[in-house]
Design a protein around this motif. Sequence first.
Motif, mmCIF file in Angstrom:
data_model
loop_
_atom_site.group_PDB
_atom_site.id
_atom_site.type_symbol
_atom_site.label_atom_id
_atom_site.label_comp_id
_atom_site.label_asym_id
_atom_site.label_seq_id
_atom_site.Cartn_x
_atom_site.Cartn_y
_atom_site.Cartn_z
ATOM 1 N N SER A 149 -11.040 2.820 4.702
ATOM 2 C CA SER A 149 -11.971 2.741 3.575
ATOM 3 C C SER A 149 -12.374 4.132 3.103
ATOM 4 O O SER A 149 -12.398 4.415 1.897
ATOM 5 N N ALA A 150 -12.671 5.018 4.051
ATOM 6 C CA ALA A 150 -13.048 6.384 3.687
ATOM 7 C C ALA A 150 -11.902 7.108 2.988
ATOM 8 O O ALA A 150 -12.116 7.855 2.021
ATOM 9 N N THR A 151 -10.683 6.884 3.455
ATOM 10 C CA THR A 151 -9.513 7.509 2.827
ATOM 11 C C THR A 151 -9.323 7.011 1.403
ATOM 12 O O THR A 151 -9.004 7.786 0.490
ATOM 13 N N GLY A 152 -9.536 5.719 1.189
ATOM 14 C CA GLY A 152 -9.427 5.174 -0.157
ATOM 15 C C GLY A 152 -10.436 5.810 -1.111
ATOM 16 O O GLY A 152 -10.104 6.141 -2.257
ATOM 17 N N ILE A 153 -11.666 5.982 -0.646
ATOM 18 C CA ILE A 153 -12.709 6.595 -1.483
ATOM 19 C C ILE A 153 -12.351 8.039 -1.799
ATOM 20 O O ILE A 153 -12.411 8.480 -2.959
ATOM 21 N N LEU A 154 -11.970 8.793 -0.762
ATOM 22 C CA LEU A 154 -11.661 10.210 -0.954
ATOM 23 C C LEU A 154 -10.463 10.404 -1.873
ATOM 24 O O LEU A 154 -10.474 11.270 -2.755
ATOM 25 N N THR A 155 -9.439 9.590 -1.704
ATOM 26 C CA THR A 155 -8.239 9.715 -2.541
ATOM 27 C C THR A 155 -8.549 9.401 -4.000
ATOM 28 O O THR A 155 -8.138 10.132 -4.910
ATOM 29 N N ALA A 156 -9.254 8.297 -4.217
ATOM 30 C CA ALA A 156 -9.586 7.906 -5.591
ATOM 31 C C ALA A 156 -10.459 8.971 -6.267
ATOM 32 O O ALA A 156 -10.251 9.310 -7.439
ATOM 33 N N TRP A 157 -11.418 9.519 -5.525
ATOM 34 C CA TRP A 157 -12.290 10.556 -6.089
ATOM 35 C C TRP A 157 -11.491 11.834 -6.391
ATOM 36 O O TRP A 157 -11.657 12.440 -7.451
ATOM 37 N N ALA A 158 -10.619 12.231 -5.460
ATOM 38 C CA ALA A 158 -9.833 13.456 -5.648
ATOM 39 C C ALA A 158 -8.900 13.341 -6.842
ATOM 40 O O ALA A 158 -8.622 14.343 -7.523
ATOM 41 N N ILE A 167 -14.481 3.099 -8.226
ATOM 42 C CA ILE A 167 -14.539 3.413 -6.798
ATOM 43 C C ILE A 167 -15.666 2.635 -6.144
ATOM 44 O O ILE A 167 -15.509 2.051 -5.066
ATOM 45 N N ALA A 168 -16.811 2.597 -6.811
ATOM 46 C CA ALA A 168 -17.994 1.963 -6.231
ATOM 47 C C ALA A 168 -17.836 0.462 -6.066
ATOM 48 O O ALA A 168 -18.396 -0.124 -5.136
ATOM 49 N N ASP A 169 -17.072 -0.194 -6.943
ATOM 50 C CA ASP A 169 -16.944 -1.651 -6.833
ATOM 51 C C ASP A 169 -15.863 -2.088 -5.844
ATOM 52 O O ASP A 169 -15.633 -3.279 -5.641
ATOM 53 N N GLY A 170 -15.166 -1.124 -5.222
ATOM 54 C CA GLY A 170 -14.211 -1.436 -4.168
ATOM 55 C C GLY A 170 -12.822 -1.811 -4.626
ATOM 56 O O GLY A 170 -11.938 -2.025 -3.794
ATOM 57 N N THR A 171 -12.598 -1.871 -5.936
ATOM 58 C CA THR A 171 -11.282 -2.305 -6.410
ATOM 59 C C THR A 171 -10.212 -1.234 -6.260
ATOM 60 O O THR A 171 -9.022 -1.541 -6.393
ATOM 61 N N ALA A 199 -1.020 6.208 9.165
ATOM 62 C CA ALA A 199 -1.699 5.102 8.496
ATOM 63 C C ALA A 199 -2.603 5.606 7.379
ATOM 64 O O ALA A 199 -2.689 4.977 6.309
ATOM 65 N N LEU A 200 -3.272 6.723 7.594
ATOM 66 C CA LEU A 200 -4.152 7.262 6.555
ATOM 67 C C LEU A 200 -3.335 7.794 5.373
ATOM 68 O O LEU A 200 -3.776 7.698 4.219
ATOM 69 N N LEU A 201 -2.156 8.334 5.654
ATOM 70 C CA LEU A 201 -1.267 8.717 4.562
ATOM 71 C C LEU A 201 -0.858 7.480 3.759
ATOM 72 O O LEU A 201 -0.829 7.504 2.523
ATOM 73 N N GLY A 202 -0.567 6.396 4.464
ATOM 74 C CA GLY A 202 -0.243 5.149 3.789
ATOM 75 C C GLY A 202 -1.422 4.619 2.990
ATOM 76 O O GLY A 202 -1.259 4.105 1.877
ATOM 77 N N ALA A 203 -2.636 4.755 3.529
ATOM 78 C CA ALA A 203 -3.828 4.292 2.821
ATOM 79 C C ALA A 203 -4.022 5.075 1.526
ATOM 80 O O ALA A 203 -4.362 4.501 0.477
ATOM 81 N N ALA A 204 -3.804 6.383 1.582
ATOM 82 C CA ALA A 204 -3.914 7.199 0.371
ATOM 83 C C ALA A 204 -2.846 6.805 -0.649
ATOM 84 O O ALA A 204 -3.109 6.743 -1.856
ATOM 85 N N THR A 205 -1.641 6.525 -0.162
ATOM 86 C CA THR A 205 -0.553 6.111 -1.057
ATOM 87 C C THR A 205 -0.883 4.795 -1.747
ATOM 88 O O THR A 205 -0.665 4.638 -2.955
ATOM 89 N N ALA A 206 -1.403 3.833 -1.002
ATOM 90 C CA ALA A 206 -1.758 2.535 -1.581
ATOM 91 C C ALA A 206 -2.855 2.678 -2.629
ATOM 92 O O ALA A 206 -2.850 1.983 -3.651
ATOM 93 N N THR A 207 -3.792 3.594 -2.391
ATOM 94 C CA THR A 207 -4.864 3.825 -3.362
ATOM 95 C C THR A 207 -4.300 4.365 -4.671
ATOM 96 O O THR A 207 -4.677 3.911 -5.757
ATOM 97 N N ALA A 208 -3.395 5.326 -4.563
ATOM 98 C CA ALA A 208 -2.784 5.886 -5.774
ATOM 99 C C ALA A 208 -1.889 4.878 -6.469
ATOM 100 O O ALA A 208 -1.728 4.901 -7.698
ATOM 101 N N LEU A 209 -1.309 3.952 -5.696
ATOM 102 C CA LEU A 209 -0.397 2.952 -6.258
ATOM 103 C C LEU A 209 -1.144 1.818 -6.964
ATOM 104 O O LEU A 209 -0.578 1.156 -7.839
ATOM 105 N N THR A 210 -2.404 1.612 -6.621
ATOM 106 C CA THR A 210 -3.161 0.477 -7.176
ATOM 107 C C THR A 210 -3.221 0.484 -8.697
ATOM 108 O O THR A 210 -2.897 -0.529 -9.333
ATOM 109 N N PRO A 211 -3.627 1.575 -9.358
ATOM 110 C CA PRO A 211 -3.641 1.545 -10.825
ATOM 111 C C PRO A 211 -2.245 1.446 -11.435
ATOM 112 O O PRO A 211 -2.090 0.912 -12.538
ATOM 113 N N ALA A 212 -1.239 1.939 -10.727
ATOM 114 C CA ALA A 212 0.128 1.820 -11.236
ATOM 115 C C ALA A 212 0.553 0.356 -11.283
ATOM 116 O O ALA A 212 1.131 -0.108 -12.269
#
Length: 326
Positions: free
Chosen positions: A201-210, A218-222, A249-262
């Motif tokens: 969860s923390a990785t998702g927040i940090l990646t989306a913010w960066a 980011i705040a609504d969790g989507t 796993a955290l690298l994968g979490a960051a990748t999934a976050t970047a892939l979500t809007p795509a």
Amino acid sequence: MLRGLAQVMFLDSAWSGAVFGLALFTADWRYGAYGVGGAALGTGAACLLGVAPDRVRAGLEGFNSCLIALCFAVFLDARRPATALLAAAACLVVTVVTAAVAQLLHVWDMPTLTLPYCLLAGAVTVAAPAFQRIWAHGGSVAALPHAASGPTGLRPFDVAGAFLRNLSQVFFMDQWYAGALLLAGLFLASRAAGWVACCGSATGILTAWALGAPAARIADGTMGYNAVLVALALCGVFLAVTRATLLYALLGAATATALTPAVAALLAPSGGHAFTWPFVLTALGFLLAARRFPHLTGPSADRAPDRPAGPLRDDRGAARGQLGSA
């Protein structure tokens, strides 16, 4: 049935499933009824069709049906009888789709994850506006992708809310207290699972913010719920819990976050619902790649497909079932 709820987050624990069900009911009693009812219908259908008993007992036939029922409740109006009937039928169909996907992916010794749910949810959301008795919203949800807008600065309240909503959005819920209950259910089953989910969860927040995602998204969790699922899958379920797999796993979490809007942009013609496609695509890709990395999988690259390295679940048989063995 309770394990079917828990298996949405890879847990083989009826107690955790009960906590997850409570989280759904605290958010909205209708969604609780759809989620629990969906898990029950999927499990019952698997029993009637003669699916392997150990797989049924572990709840591995209930998590996709739980998610598909919740999906219909959220997008097709939970108050309508037509939605309830369609959700019940979809819970039966997703059992068949799960078997087909498992048979297909078994060729590559890969898990089914939530791919059956994604396939069926995507098909229904695309087709729904064509049927007046199903689609009650009027008009089409199709839209072209557009550039992100809005402030990107995160306040402490936004970060705290996003941290918990990244868990609750796995079940389509945007209430922070539902996320808190889900996190409690994770820790109830396994402290490792709880901490890995927190890191995801923390990785998702940090990646989306960066990357400059709007603070509201980011705040609504989507933006971050797929990151939580990827982190759990790659550290503790299909790969052993080690320092190397946690970083992977955290690298994968960051990748999934970047892939979500795509993924959302690609699915814009049907409303832009990413569901758990980013999780499925990222997890499968990273699991395939992990077979080339001995530091992640161990010295043997020929590990049997029905024996994950170190599952978070209490029952190793559940992990074997998730990998598609019947």
